[in-house]
Design an enzyme around this catalytic site. Structure first.
Site, mmCIF file in Angstrom:
data_model
loop_
_atom_site.group_PDB
_atom_site.id
_atom_site.type_symbol
_atom_site.label_atom_id
_atom_site.label_comp_id
_atom_site.label_asym_id
_atom_site.label_seq_id
_atom_site.Cartn_x
_atom_site.Cartn_y
_atom_site.Cartn_z
ATOM 1 N N GLY A 154 0.832 -1.203 0.000
ATOM 2 C CA GLY A 154 0.000 0.000 0.000
ATOM 3 C C GLY A 154 0.865 1.252 0.000
ATOM 4 O O GLY A 154 2.035 1.220 -0.400
ATOM 5 N N ARG A 155 0.256 2.326 0.478
ATOM 6 C CA ARG A 155 0.919 3.635 0.501
ATOM 7 C C ARG A 155 2.342 3.618 1.051
ATOM 8 O O ARG A 155 3.264 4.168 0.455
ATOM 9 C CB ARG A 155 0.130 4.576 1.418
ATOM 10 C CG ARG A 155 -1.005 5.286 0.796
ATOM 11 C CD ARG A 155 -1.664 6.146 1.855
ATOM 12 N NE ARG A 155 -2.346 5.300 2.817
ATOM 13 C CZ ARG A 155 -3.660 5.303 3.003
ATOM 14 N NH1 ARG A 155 -4.420 6.118 2.321
ATOM 15 N NH2 ARG A 155 -4.234 4.499 3.867
ATOM 16 N N ILE A 156 2.515 2.992 2.227
ATOM 17 C CA ILE A 156 3.825 3.071 2.892
ATOM 18 C C ILE A 156 4.863 2.246 2.124
ATOM 19 O O ILE A 156 6.014 2.658 1.980
ATOM 20 C CB ILE A 156 3.720 2.657 4.377
ATOM 21 C CG1 ILE A 156 2.784 3.632 5.124
ATOM 22 C CG2 ILE A 156 5.092 2.643 5.042
ATOM 23 C CD1 ILE A 156 2.467 3.252 6.568
ATOM 24 N N ARG A 251 2.759 -4.137 11.532
ATOM 25 C CA ARG A 251 2.185 -4.560 12.805
ATOM 26 C C ARG A 251 2.941 -5.785 13.326
ATOM 27 O O ARG A 251 3.257 -6.710 12.555
ATOM 28 C CB ARG A 251 0.708 -4.913 12.643
ATOM 29 C CG ARG A 251 -0.202 -3.695 12.723
ATOM 30 C CD ARG A 251 -0.213 -3.081 14.128
ATOM 31 N NE ARG A 251 -0.968 -1.845 14.220
ATOM 32 C CZ ARG A 251 -0.477 -0.615 14.038
ATOM 33 N NH1 ARG A 251 0.786 -0.443 13.715
ATOM 34 N NH2 ARG A 251 -1.235 0.451 14.187
ATOM 35 N N GLU A 280 3.428 -5.720 22.033
ATOM 36 C CA GLU A 280 3.617 -4.323 22.413
ATOM 37 C C GLU A 280 2.283 -3.711 22.835
ATOM 38 O O GLU A 280 1.241 -4.169 22.363
ATOM 39 C CB GLU A 280 4.229 -3.530 21.260
ATOM 40 C CG GLU A 280 3.337 -3.444 20.048
ATOM 41 C CD GLU A 280 3.966 -2.623 18.928
ATOM 42 O OE1 GLU A 280 5.133 -2.268 19.008
ATOM 43 O OE2 GLU A 280 3.238 -2.339 17.976
ATOM 44 N N HIS A 300 8.366 1.267 18.343
ATOM 45 C CA HIS A 300 7.214 1.772 17.577
ATOM 46 C C HIS A 300 7.277 3.302 17.425
ATOM 47 O O HIS A 300 6.392 4.014 17.891
ATOM 48 C CB HIS A 300 5.901 1.344 18.261
ATOM 49 C CG HIS A 300 4.724 1.329 17.329
ATOM 50 N ND1 HIS A 300 3.713 0.414 17.424
ATOM 51 C CD2 HIS A 300 4.401 2.127 16.290
ATOM 52 C CE1 HIS A 300 2.808 0.646 16.490
ATOM 53 N NE2 HIS A 300 3.214 1.692 15.789
ATOM 54 N N ILE A 301 8.340 3.746 16.787
ATOM 55 C CA ILE A 301 8.512 5.192 16.607
ATOM 56 C C ILE A 301 8.458 5.595 15.135
ATOM 57 O O ILE A 301 8.923 6.669 14.757
ATOM 58 C CB ILE A 301 9.838 5.696 17.245
ATOM 59 C CG1 ILE A 301 11.037 4.892 16.719
ATOM 60 C CG2 ILE A 301 9.754 5.652 18.758
ATOM 61 C CD1 ILE A 301 12.390 5.500 17.078
#
Ligand code: 8YV
Length: 337
Positions: A154-156, A251, A280, A300-301
């Protein structure tokens, strides 16, 4: 004016954005904030959500039937400061006519940046070599090369691929789940791809088995949820090339942590770079991936640049207020998609 709707905010959105909650003339909210510098406690949320019209959350707040029942019929909108919505039980909200706001687009570049960073770190074995340097020694390591693979496209993923082309990447394979995409999403993805295609020698959609066998650098940028859980498992990792690198900025649940730790320990693959892990935000020192020197692990930054978080928080507030006012939201999740 609406009579003082309650908005529960699970993370301090900062001095630039918190005042925006009270900026509208037509809504005078009562804002209830979890102001602590740690993940919002479930018990606090269950107590405070009673009678709320809106909540602003991040990926760590589970929105399920229990929470929605605790809120009661006053709840109109759940506004998450994330593009992912694995933490939101969408059908439960649909049943209760609660709308969902989310933050696509504004974080694409930041997460693509960190995906490239993790690939480079894993490729150069940064975590392990940094600790060796700190012990007073120096060494060098080889770097794997193209083709790159994407699990989820997708987009990322597209933005990540665009960043890799100037690095000399010419071959790309991907595996995604087109049936889960809406037609507008498909159109957008196709337009994005057309931009990059001329600069690539080959771009192929492959099955997951081929993706595992052929990727030199594999980016896991798939959404979470039951349909993608443990797609990267022991069987998958055993098929990967010995010199390959795995990056996960999607994820945590997509990758089986125990299997990845084993793959790194037993050198089925060269290294990993992960921004997200299973379990997490409760990741302690004993998490299997925290203990692996070949795992370049971040908390998760991916979206945590100043400007991106500002844009996300602003959009989350705008979504929440629009939802409470019964108006069109700037970014509403299509619950039927
Ligand atoms: C986090 C994310 O939600 O957008 C997503 O899906 O996972 C992240 O942007 C964000 O870090 C808030 O904690």
């Amino acid at each position: 004016r609406t009579s003082k709707p309650k908005i529960v905010v699970c993370r301090d959105l900062g001095p630039d954005v918190m005042p925006l909650l009270t900026k509208r003339d037509d809504i005078e909210p009562q804002v209830v904030l979890w102001a602590e510098d740690r993940v919002c406690e479930r018990t606090w949320l269950l107590e405070n959500i009673k009678g709320a019209a809106g909540i602003v959350i991040v990926f760590s707040e589970l929105v399920d039937a229990e929470l929605l029942d605790a809120a009661g019929p006053s709840l109109k909108v759940v506004s998450t400061m994330s593009v992912g919505y694995e933490h939101i039980r969408v059908p439960e909200l649909a049943k209760r006519n609660v709308r969902i706001g989310y933050t696509p687009e504004v974080l694409t570049d930041a997460v693509a940046d960190i995906s490239v960073m993790l690939a480079l770190m894993a490729g150069r074995n940064a975590n392990e070599t940094m600790s060796i340097v700190r012990e007073g020694q120096h060494l060098t390591a080889p770097l794997p090369h193209a083709p790159v693979g994407f699990l989820g496209f997708g987009r990322i993923s597209h933005a990540t691929l665009a960043r890799l082309i100037p690095f000399g990447v010419t071959d790309c394979i991907y595996s995604s789940n087109p049936s889960s995409s809406s037609s507008s999403k498909k159109e957008r993805d196709e337009a994005l791809l057309k931009q990059h295609q001329p600069q690539l020698k080959s771009l192929r959609a492959v099955d997951i088995d081929t993706l595992a066998r052929e990727s030199d650098v594999l980016f896991v940028l798939a959404p979470g949820g039951p349909s993608t859980r443990h797609l990267v498992n022991e069987e998958f990792l055993r098929k990967m090339k010995k010199h390959s690198v795995l990056v996960n900025a999607g994820r945590g649940t997509v990758v089986d942590s125990d299997a990845l730790a084993k793959a790194l320990r037993e050198r089925w693959i060269w290294g990993a770079g992960v921004d997200v892990v299973e379990g997490e935000p409760n990741v302690g020192k004993d998490h299997p991936l925290v203990k692996e020197p070949r795992c370049n692990i971040l908390p998760h930054i991916g979206s945590a640049s100043f400007e991106t978080r500002l844009a996300m928080a602003t959009l989350a507030v705008d979504n929440c207020l629009a939802g409470i006012a019964g108006q069109a939201m700037p970014a509403e999740l299509d619950v039927k998609a």
